[in-house]
Design a protein around this motif. Structure first.
Motif, PDB file in Angstrom:
ATOM      1  N   TYR A  22       0.832  -1.209   0.000  1.00 58.20           N
ATOM      2  CA  TYR A  22       0.000   0.000   0.000  1.00 58.20           C
ATOM      3  C   TYR A  22       0.867   1.260   0.000  1.00 58.20           C
ATOM      4  CZ  TYR A  22      -3.722   3.207   1.479  1.00 58.20           C
ATOM      5  OH  TYR A  22      -4.624   4.248   1.558  1.00 58.20           O
ATOM      6  N   HIS A  73       2.126   1.829  -3.453  1.00 60.11           N
ATOM      7  CA  HIS A  73       1.009   2.331  -4.260  1.00 60.11           C
ATOM      8  C   HIS A  73       0.769   3.815  -3.995  1.00 60.11           C
ATOM      9  CE1 HIS A  73      -3.207   2.766  -5.537  1.00 60.11           C
ATOM     10  NE2 HIS A  73      -3.510   3.112  -4.292  1.00 60.11           N
ATOM     11  N   MET A  74       0.765   4.205  -2.728  1.00 62.42           N
ATOM     12  CA  MET A  74       0.499   5.603  -2.384  1.00 62.42           C
ATOM     13  C   MET A  74       1.670   6.514  -2.743  1.00 62.42           C
ATOM     14  SD  MET A  74      -2.589   5.764  -1.195  1.00 62.42           S
ATOM     15  CE  MET A  74      -2.909   7.014   0.058  1.00 62.42           C
ATOM     16  N   LEU A 104       0.525   7.328  -6.261  1.00 64.06           N
ATOM     17  CA  LEU A 104      -0.835   7.752  -6.575  1.00 64.06           C
ATOM     18  C   LEU A 104      -1.076   9.245  -6.404  1.00 64.06           C
ATOM     19  CD1 LEU A 104      -3.786   7.186  -7.256  1.00 64.06           C
ATOM     20  CD2 LEU A 104      -4.152   6.575  -4.847  1.00 64.06           C
ATOM     21  N   CYS A 150     -10.823   1.345 -11.067  1.00 64.28           N
ATOM     22  CA  CYS A 150     -11.189   0.827  -9.742  1.00 64.28           C
ATOM     23  C   CYS A 150     -12.282  -0.226  -9.834  1.00 64.28           C
ATOM     24  CB  CYS A 150     -11.651   1.971  -8.845  1.00 64.28           C
ATOM     25  SG  CYS A 150     -10.358   3.135  -8.410  1.00 64.28           S
ATOM     26  N   VAL A 205      -4.643   3.967  -9.698  1.00 65.52           N
ATOM     27  CA  VAL A 205      -5.527   3.886  -8.527  1.00 65.52           C
ATOM     28  C   VAL A 205      -6.295   2.570  -8.478  1.00 65.52           C
ATOM     29  CG1 VAL A 205      -7.504   4.980  -9.673  1.00 65.52           C
ATOM     30  CG2 VAL A 205      -7.234   5.197  -7.190  1.00 65.52           C
ATOM     31  N   SER A 241      -6.110   0.178  -5.365  1.00 64.90           N
ATOM     32  CA  SER A 241      -6.171   0.763  -4.033  1.00 64.90           C
ATOM     33  C   SER A 241      -7.085  -0.036  -3.100  1.00 64.90           C
ATOM     34  CB  SER A 241      -6.644   2.218  -4.125  1.00 64.90           C
ATOM     35  OG  SER A 241      -6.505   2.865  -2.882  1.00 64.90           O
TER      36      SER A 241
END
Length: 419
Positions: free
Chosen positions: A230, A233-234, A237, A279, A332, A335
């Motif tokens: 995570y 990923h962030m 993002l 998403c 995204v 997520s």
């Protein structure tokens, strides 16, 4: 959304998704008009970045305070969402009352803290309406968040141009109009939650945040790996969301378009909004083939798209925009699946602590890269900045690959297993 919970899940999810999309538009309202604020307030490049970083930090503080005080447990999620959306709308409008960086940062900190009542509450509320296809439902909610990030650019485009493409001489929507527009939309989003009279059929009391529980949650290797995924990923993002407008404004060919400011605003909004489809697609895929496989696919594709943009940034405008849209789709998409991995691998009694750690680590990371990207662009190039973002995404993918390998070794499952 048939099948996501009971027969009333579809309308409830629609209300929650719409409310979230409208409320979260205030997150990047100042970022979208940084060039105008730079002129109006005499900001430096670092000051402009700080306006966005402040929202990230405010969100972290708000989330931890909400969980740590038990507010998230004592107050129904839909009421917190209403309070957070209305409060964030008012805090965002506070930009109209300040005239410099210090006041702007305080207002943005407050906006981020209040948004911490919106997004987590919306996710908790939708979980009460869904069980069998929760990954899909969560994907819809993250898609709503993604549409919210595109709203400020759409508002500036409707007003005549993009804050990201507006120079000191003017042109485009006045920054005050963008602030008012996004504040009104957030207020409407909050009021929409009044349509929800009760929680869904799967409501259950969430675990209160406890510092010891949070640390205990990290004793599980799969949880640590999911949190690291995570964080990677962030890393990518929010920097992508924050600075795509500036990147688009500088592309070769934008200046030759009729009304370049408005064109840049629409292009930016489109490149961000397409992530909502990503998403939903990842939610469906995660429920079908498993979360780790979905995360690996999305993270790898996102990094590849970022590197492709870096490689062809000076090329034909349609090609670069298409690659930016592909990046927006993938960046995204995973997520919700990463969040689901954390909850699925944590001790059921420690899920609250695990999620608090995940969100704190992830959003603190965004503060670093939102600040870092313009620094790298000024010192080196856009190519260098995009490569650094892609590296973070690939690091997160590596952590999830290890998690996936561990799962297969433990269960003897094939490479692609049911989610």
């Amino acid at each position: 959304m048939g099948g996501v919970g009971d027969g009333r899940a579809g309308p409830a999810l629609a209300v929650l998704a719409t409310a979230t999309a409208l409320a979260m538009g205030v997150w990047f309202s100042a970022t979208a008009v940084v060039p105008q604020l730079t002129t109006a307030w005499g900001l430096t490049a670092a000051g402009g970045s700080l306006l966005t970083v402040a929202v990230q930090l405010g969100f972290v503080v708000g989330a931890l305070v909400s969980a740590g005080t038990g507010l998230a447990d004592r107050v129904p999620a839909r009421r917190l969402l209403l309070a957070g959306a209305v409060g964030a709308a008012l805090a965002n409008a506070g930009l109209l009352l300040v005239d410099g960086l210090a006041g702007g940062v305080l207002v943005r900190l407050a906006t981020g803290a209040l948004l911490a009542l919106v997004y987590p509450s919306a996710l908790k509320e939708v979980a009460t309406w869904s069980r069998r296809r929760r990954g899909t439902a969560m994907g819809v909610m993250v898609g709503a968040l993604t549409l919210g990030t595109a709203l400020p650019h759409a508002v500036t485009a409707l007003g005549g141009g993009s804050g990201a493409a507006t120079d000191a001489t003017g042109g485009g929507a006045p920054w005050q109009a963008v602030v008012v527009g996004t504040s009104v939309l957030a207020l409407v989003g909050g009021l929409l939650t009044l349509l929800l009279r009760r929680p869904g059929p799967y409501a259950r009391p969430p675990a209160a945040f406890d510092r010891r529980a949070a640390l205990a949650a990290l004793r599980r290797r799969p949880v640590v790996l999911a949190v690291l995924g995570y964080v990677g990923h962030m890393w990518e993002l929010y920097a992508m969301w924050a600075w795509t407008g500036a990147l688009v404004a500088g592309l070769r060919g934008v200046g030759a378009l009729e009304d370049p400011a408005r064109a840049a605003a629409w292009l930016t909004a489109g490149c961000l909004a397409v992530g909502a489809a990503g998403c939903v697609a990842a939610g469906l895929l995660g429920d079908r083939v498993g979360r780790p496989a979905t995360v690996v696919l999305c993270g790898t594709a996102s990094a590849a798209a970022a590197l492709a943009v870096a490689a062809v940034r000076g090329g034909p405008l349609p090609v670069v925009v298409a690659l930016l849209a592909a990046w927006g789709f993938w960046v995204v998409a995973d997520s919700a699946q990463l969040s689901a991995l954390v909850t699925e691998h944590a001790d059921p009694d420690l899920v609250g602590g695990a999620v608090a750690v995940q969100m704190a680590a992830g959003y603190l990371t965004t503060a670093v890269t939102v600040w870092l990207v313009p620094v790298l662009v000024a010192a080196l190039s856009w190519g260098a900045a995009l490569a650094v973002l892609a590296a973070g995404s690939l690091a997160g993918v590596t952590a999830v690959l290890v998690l996936w390998r561990d799962e297969r070794r433990r269960t003897g499952a094939p490479a692609v297993a049911p989610g």
